[in-house]
Design a protein around this motif. Structure first.
Motif, short mmCIF file in Angstrom:
data_model
loop_
_atom_site.label_atom_id
_atom_site.label_comp_id
_atom_site.label_asym_id
_atom_site.label_seq_id
_atom_site.Cartn_x
_atom_site.Cartn_y
_atom_site.Cartn_z
N CYS A 39 0.85 -1.21 0.00
CA CYS A 39 0.00 0.00 0.00
C CYS A 39 0.87 1.24 0.00
CB CYS A 39 -0.91 0.03 1.22
SG CYS A 39 -2.25 -1.14 1.13
N HIS A 100 -17.62 -2.93 6.86
CA HIS A 100 -16.17 -2.70 6.96
C HIS A 100 -15.55 -3.78 7.84
CE1 HIS A 100 -12.45 -0.67 6.84
NE2 HIS A 100 -12.63 0.25 7.74
N ILE A 103 -8.52 -3.94 6.87
CA ILE A 103 -7.82 -3.00 5.99
C ILE A 103 -7.80 -3.50 4.54
CG2 ILE A 103 -6.37 -1.83 7.71
CD1 ILE A 103 -4.07 -3.66 6.82
N MET A 106 -10.28 -1.79 1.32
CA MET A 106 -10.16 -0.74 0.31
C MET A 106 -9.89 -1.34 -1.08
SD MET A 106 -6.72 0.59 -0.05
CE MET A 106 -5.38 -0.49 0.15
N VAL A 131 0.43 6.59 2.15
CA VAL A 131 -1.00 6.27 2.09
C VAL A 131 -1.82 7.50 2.49
CG1 VAL A 131 -2.86 4.86 3.09
CG2 VAL A 131 -0.71 3.79 2.45
N GLY A 175 -18.44 2.47 11.42
CA GLY A 175 -17.52 3.43 12.05
C GLY A 175 -16.16 2.89 12.44
C1 LIG Z 1 6.17 7.98 8.06
C2 LIG Z 1 4.97 7.37 8.66
C3 LIG Z 1 4.83 5.94 8.28
C4 LIG Z 1 3.50 5.46 8.72
C5 LIG Z 1 3.33 4.03 8.33
C6 LIG Z 1 1.90 3.68 8.37
C7 LIG Z 1 1.75 2.29 7.96
C8 LIG Z 1 0.37 2.05 7.40
C9 LIG Z 1 0.53 1.64 6.01
C10 LIG Z 1 -0.40 1.16 5.26
C11 LIG Z 1 -1.77 0.94 5.72
C12 LIG Z 1 -2.62 0.60 4.58
C13 LIG Z 1 -4.01 0.74 4.99
C14 LIG Z 1 -4.90 1.05 3.85
C15 LIG Z 1 -5.98 1.99 4.22
C16 LIG Z 1 -7.14 1.30 4.86
C17 LIG Z 1 -8.06 2.23 5.57
C18 LIG Z 1 -8.69 1.54 6.70
O1 LIG Z 1 -9.25 0.48 6.58
O2 LIG Z 1 -8.57 2.18 7.89
C19 LIG Z 1 -9.16 1.63 9.03
C20 LIG Z 1 -10.35 2.46 9.44
O3 LIG Z 1 -11.28 2.35 8.47
C21 LIG Z 1 -10.99 2.05 10.72
O4 LIG Z 1 -10.05 2.04 11.68
P1 LIG Z 1 -10.28 1.30 13.09
O5 LIG Z 1 -10.78 -0.09 12.82
O6 LIG Z 1 -11.27 2.07 13.89
O7 LIG Z 1 -8.91 1.32 13.68
#
Ligand SMILES: CCCCCCCC/C=C\CCCCCCCC(=O)OC[C@@H](O)COP(=O)(O)O
Ligand SMILES: CCCCCCCCCCCCCCCC(=O)SCCNC(=O)CCNC(=O)[C@H](O)C(C)(C)COP(=O)(O)OP(=O)(O)OC[C@H]1O[C@@H](n2cnc3c(N)ncnc32)[C@H](O)[C@@H]1OP(=O)(O)O
Length: 276
Positions: A39, A100, A103, A106, A131, A175
């Protein structure tokens, strides 16, 4: 002596079990890390494409993002069987609601994302490196779930933007992620938004992922997700007083479809389906 035998025999059974657990847990976490890394990588590749094509934050970038995200399913052996795409063919704005689970969702979202559609996301997503950047460039709307009053005022502005900019908005009314094999009660924001903008609601249901993605069992293999886009639900003429009924109606309809798509017998829960 007896005790020693007992200990050895238990070890004989326990060691392979522990090793299997460690290796399946390792495989599961390795695959999750691989997914997040993909991702981050794909977002880093898509961001310059968005900037060069459209210049900055705009819903038009969602076309690029969805095309890029659609390649992810081939890496993870996930297939989608989609029904009801014709229900997306409405002129003008609408609120799309879906269940939902993880992750991985999406991928399913981007698989069928209609044109001019942005999502509502928790504000923490903004800080997820590349992301976060790609969600910003795609026009994702961030809300602070802990501050209902802030979330409400952002969503009131979104209702106006939906009309003025002809936008569809995708919301996960549970949510939060929920991989329990059922739907959580729905929050009411999506329904307030549809009423404020006086636009229809289109429910989308994804079948349960638990047969191939299950955090409790450290399971993450490939599999097929059934997706059904349901006919629109009209909100014209409805008022604030109808919010609870509307929320419950949508929850019940989606829950029935969820159980059918997941090949599980429908269980009536007999409780209120709205979050308290
Ligand atoms: C320099 C900073 C680096 C930060 C690294 C972050 C690592 C994260 C990397 C990739 C994550 C990919 C996720 C794809 C997006 C999915 C969106 C998603 O599904 O979010 C969860 C949200 O709906 C509900 O959250 P909770 O279940 O309440 O929790
Ligand atoms: C290229 C490579 C890959 C890269 C990758 C790209 C990915 C690019 C895709 C991104 C994809 C993102 C996907 C993220 C997914 C999440 O981040 S999911 C988490 C964030 N989303 C949500 O939370 C949406 C759903 N939540 C809601 O709608 C909630 O109602 C709110 C607005 C947050 C409020 O929360 P709450 O206070 O806990 O909720 P609730 O109990 O519903 O409401 C409390 C009261 O306020 C009222 N209320 C609620 N909302 C309103 C409103 N708008 N107006 C008036 N009153 C309201 C309710 O009626 C209720 O009052 P009563 O009826 O009880 O009197």
């Amino acid at each position: 002596m007896d005790l020693w035998w007992l200990l050895w025999i238990s070890l004989l059974f326990l060691v392979p079990f522990i090793l299997m657990e460690i290796s399946s847990g390792f495989k599961f976490h390795f695959k999750l890390v691989y997914y997040c890394a993909m991702c981050l990588l794909l977002s880093a590749l898509a961001a310059p494409m968005c900037l060069l094509t459209n210049g900055g934050r705009t819903v038009n970038n969602m076309r690029i993002i969805s095309r890029v995200v659609r390649t992810l399913k081939y890496f993870f052996g996930v297939r989608f069987e989609v029904k009801g795409l014709e229900n997306f063919q409405i002129d003008g704005p609408c609120v799309i609601i879906s269940n939902h689970q993880s992750i991985l969702d999406m991928m399913g979202l981007m698989e069928i994302l209609p044109d001019r559609c942005v999502q509502i996301a928790k504000k923490e997503l903004m800080y997820a490196g590349s992301v976060g950047l790609i969600t910003y460039l795609g026009g994702v709307i961030y809300i602070n779930r802990k501050r209902t009053s802030d979330a409400k005022s952002i969503m009131a502005a979104v209702a106006q933007a939906m009309i003025s900019d002809n936008l569809k908005v995708w919301i996960y009314p549970e949510g939060t992620r929920n991989n329990s094999g059922d739907l959580l009660p729905f929050k009411k924001g999506a329904f307030h938004l549809a009423l404020q903008a006086q636009v229809p609601i289109i429910p989308v249901v994804y079948s349960s992922l638990t047969s191939f993605y299950n955090q409790k069992k450290n399971l993450f293999t490939g599999g097929t997700v059934k997706v059904e886009i349901l006919p629109k639900i009209d909100t014209s003429g409805l008022t604030e007083n109808d919010i609870t009924d509307l929320t419950e109606r949508c929850h019940q309809t989606m829950r029935q479809v969820f159980f059918r798509l997941s090949n599980k017998p429908y269980e009536s829960n007999g409780q209120s389906n709205c979050a308290q």
